[in-house]
Write a protein that holds these residues in place. Sequence first.
Motif, mmCIF file in Angstrom:
data_model
loop_
_atom_site.group_PDB
_atom_site.id
_atom_site.type_symbol
_atom_site.label_atom_id
_atom_site.label_comp_id
_atom_site.label_asym_id
_atom_site.label_seq_id
_atom_site.Cartn_x
_atom_site.Cartn_y
_atom_site.Cartn_z
ATOM 1 N N VAL A 1 -14.670 14.511 110.442
ATOM 2 C CA VAL A 1 -15.149 13.699 111.194
ATOM 3 C C VAL A 1 -15.030 14.285 112.944
ATOM 4 C CG1 VAL A 1 -14.622 11.338 112.968
ATOM 5 C CG2 VAL A 1 -14.652 11.363 110.319
ATOM 6 N N VAL A 2 -13.624 15.028 113.009
ATOM 7 C CA VAL A 2 -13.453 15.673 114.320
ATOM 8 C C VAL A 2 -14.652 16.654 114.549
ATOM 9 C CG1 VAL A 2 -11.815 17.072 115.522
ATOM 10 C CG2 VAL A 2 -11.260 14.966 114.694
ATOM 11 N N THR A 3 -14.719 17.499 113.532
ATOM 12 C CA THR A 3 -15.802 18.760 113.482
ATOM 13 C C THR A 3 -17.351 18.134 113.810
ATOM 14 O OG1 THR A 3 -14.553 19.649 111.880
ATOM 15 C CG2 THR A 3 -16.769 20.616 112.292
ATOM 16 N N LEU A 4 -17.567 16.861 113.601
ATOM 17 C CA LEU A 4 -18.717 16.428 113.897
ATOM 18 C C LEU A 4 -18.760 15.875 115.342
ATOM 19 C CD1 LEU A 4 -19.937 14.178 110.709
ATOM 20 C CD2 LEU A 4 -20.825 16.299 111.305
ATOM 21 N N VAL A 5 -17.839 15.251 115.768
ATOM 22 C CA VAL A 5 -17.544 15.007 116.862
ATOM 23 C C VAL A 5 -17.713 16.301 117.839
ATOM 24 C CG1 VAL A 5 -16.003 13.832 118.856
ATOM 25 C CG2 VAL A 5 -16.130 12.742 116.633
ATOM 26 N N PHE A 6 -16.880 17.227 117.633
ATOM 27 C CA PHE A 6 -16.776 18.661 118.388
ATOM 28 C C PHE A 6 -18.213 19.030 118.642
ATOM 29 C CE2 PHE A 6 -16.597 23.106 118.426
ATOM 30 C CZ PHE A 6 -16.038 23.263 119.572
ATOM 31 N N SER A 7 -19.139 19.048 117.384
ATOM 32 C CA SER A 7 -20.335 19.545 117.106
ATOM 33 C C SER A 7 -21.245 18.692 118.230
ATOM 34 C CB SER A 7 -20.937 19.499 115.925
ATOM 35 O OG SER A 7 -20.198 20.514 114.950
ATOM 36 N N PHE A 8 -21.061 17.528 118.324
ATOM 37 C CA PHE A 8 -21.771 16.707 119.027
ATOM 38 C C PHE A 8 -21.793 17.019 120.397
ATOM 39 C CE2 PHE A 8 -22.094 12.621 121.470
ATOM 40 C CZ PHE A 8 -23.686 12.385 121.135
ATOM 41 N N PHE A 9 -20.565 17.059 120.802
ATOM 42 C CA PHE A 9 -20.189 17.260 122.543
ATOM 43 C C PHE A 9 -20.427 18.670 122.728
ATOM 44 C CE2 PHE A 9 -15.918 14.855 122.354
ATOM 45 C CZ PHE A 9 -16.438 13.887 122.289
ATOM 46 N N VAL A 10 -20.697 19.667 121.962
ATOM 47 C CA VAL A 10 -21.056 21.226 122.290
ATOM 48 C C VAL A 10 -22.632 21.409 122.135
ATOM 49 C CG1 VAL A 10 -18.651 22.020 122.259
ATOM 50 C CG2 VAL A 10 -20.294 22.253 120.424
ATOM 51 N N ILE A 11 -23.154 20.408 121.449
ATOM 52 C CA ILE A 11 -24.541 20.816 121.110
ATOM 53 C C ILE A 11 -25.392 20.787 122.312
ATOM 54 C CG2 ILE A 11 -25.646 18.617 120.902
ATOM 55 C CD1 ILE A 11 -26.247 20.287 118.004
ATOM 56 N N ASN A 12 -25.028 20.258 123.502
ATOM 57 C CA ASN A 12 -26.091 20.274 124.641
ATOM 58 C C ASN A 12 -25.728 21.384 125.544
ATOM 59 O OD1 ASN A 12 -23.796 19.336 125.747
ATOM 60 N ND2 ASN A 12 -24.397 17.557 126.860
ATOM 61 N N GLY A 13 -24.690 22.277 125.086
ATOM 62 C CA GLY A 13 -24.142 23.310 126.009
ATOM 63 C C GLY A 13 -23.185 23.168 126.845
ATOM 64 N N ARG A 14 -22.600 21.948 127.109
ATOM 65 C CA ARG A 14 -21.607 21.797 127.909
ATOM 66 C C ARG A 14 -20.385 21.065 127.213
ATOM 67 N NH1 ARG A 14 -22.861 19.761 133.666
ATOM 68 N NH2 ARG A 14 -20.668 19.797 133.867
ATOM 69 N N PHE A 15 -19.226 21.209 127.656
ATOM 70 C CA PHE A 15 -18.157 20.595 127.229
ATOM 71 C C PHE A 15 -17.449 19.953 128.352
ATOM 72 C CE2 PHE A 15 -13.863 20.353 125.314
ATOM 73 C CZ PHE A 15 -14.301 19.613 124.190
ATOM 74 N N ILE A 16 -17.353 18.727 128.483
ATOM 75 C CA ILE A 16 -16.902 18.361 129.934
ATOM 76 C C ILE A 16 -15.651 17.599 129.765
ATOM 77 C CG2 ILE A 16 -19.045 18.117 130.922
ATOM 78 C CD1 ILE A 16 -19.199 15.252 130.148
ATOM 79 N N ASN A 17 -14.915 17.141 130.891
ATOM 80 C CA ASN A 17 -13.791 16.643 131.075
ATOM 81 C C ASN A 17 -13.227 15.438 129.937
ATOM 82 O OD1 ASN A 17 -11.425 14.823 131.846
ATOM 83 N ND2 ASN A 17 -11.275 16.354 133.624
ATOM 84 N N TRP A 18 -14.371 14.341 129.748
ATOM 85 C CA TRP A 18 -14.003 13.426 128.952
ATOM 86 C C TRP A 18 -13.880 13.722 127.498
ATOM 87 C CZ3 TRP A 18 -17.494 11.164 125.339
ATOM 88 C CH2 TRP A 18 -18.783 11.566 125.699
ATOM 89 N N ASN A 19 -14.936 14.795 127.163
ATOM 90 C CA ASN A 19 -14.768 15.490 125.737
ATOM 91 C C ASN A 19 -13.604 15.678 125.503
ATOM 92 O OD1 ASN A 19 -17.917 16.796 126.558
ATOM 93 N ND2 ASN A 19 -17.778 14.889 125.684
ATOM 94 N N GLY A 20 -12.757 16.264 126.536
ATOM 95 C CA GLY A 20 -11.466 16.876 126.080
ATOM 96 C C GLY A 20 -10.552 15.849 125.667
#
Length: 182
Positions: free
Chosen positions: A108-127
């Motif tokens: 689940v966490v890997t899927l969430v991480f992948s969803f977060f970075v798929i657009n090329g940006r990892f932002i504050n609330w993702n962390g």
Amino acid sequence: MPLLLIVLGFVLLMGGAEYTVRGAVAIANRLHIPSLIVGLTIVALGTSVPECVVSIKSALSGNAGISVGNVIGSNIANVLLVLGASALIYPISCDGKAFYRDFSFLFVVTLVFSFFVINGRFINWNGWVLLGFLILFLIYNYIGAQSDENFENEIPSQLVDCGWLIILFALVLFVDIYHLFI
């Protein structure tokens, strides 16, 4: 000279790892908690400190690719290299229930991480979301391990009769040695 330092580094790293494991098991024995909990918290987080420092420094210097690559590469190395090499040396037994519990969370966490970075940006609330998952995982495993009847049969540590200062010194020895050579 560089070869000598590499060999010395490996010897110290192996010795430090041995005493980290002994210290972690001693803490688990002393506090009457499963060693899984100590492994998931103290050992896992302690050995991840250098990776965290590298990722934070990389992000602050504008090298976000190194941060993301560090996370992905570390996970691949932990699952494939560390677990694979360990299994080559000695068979690893695991509780099926705990495996599926932890694997489900990892998936689940890997899927969430992948969803977060798929657009090329990892932002504050993702962390913040991922840190929340870490806290949930620790709580989830703590509760799950407390209901495990088999943890009393774990191997006692040789350090269990030592004082807290020696146990803690043995535990952090690995992290300190690791920092010397990284």
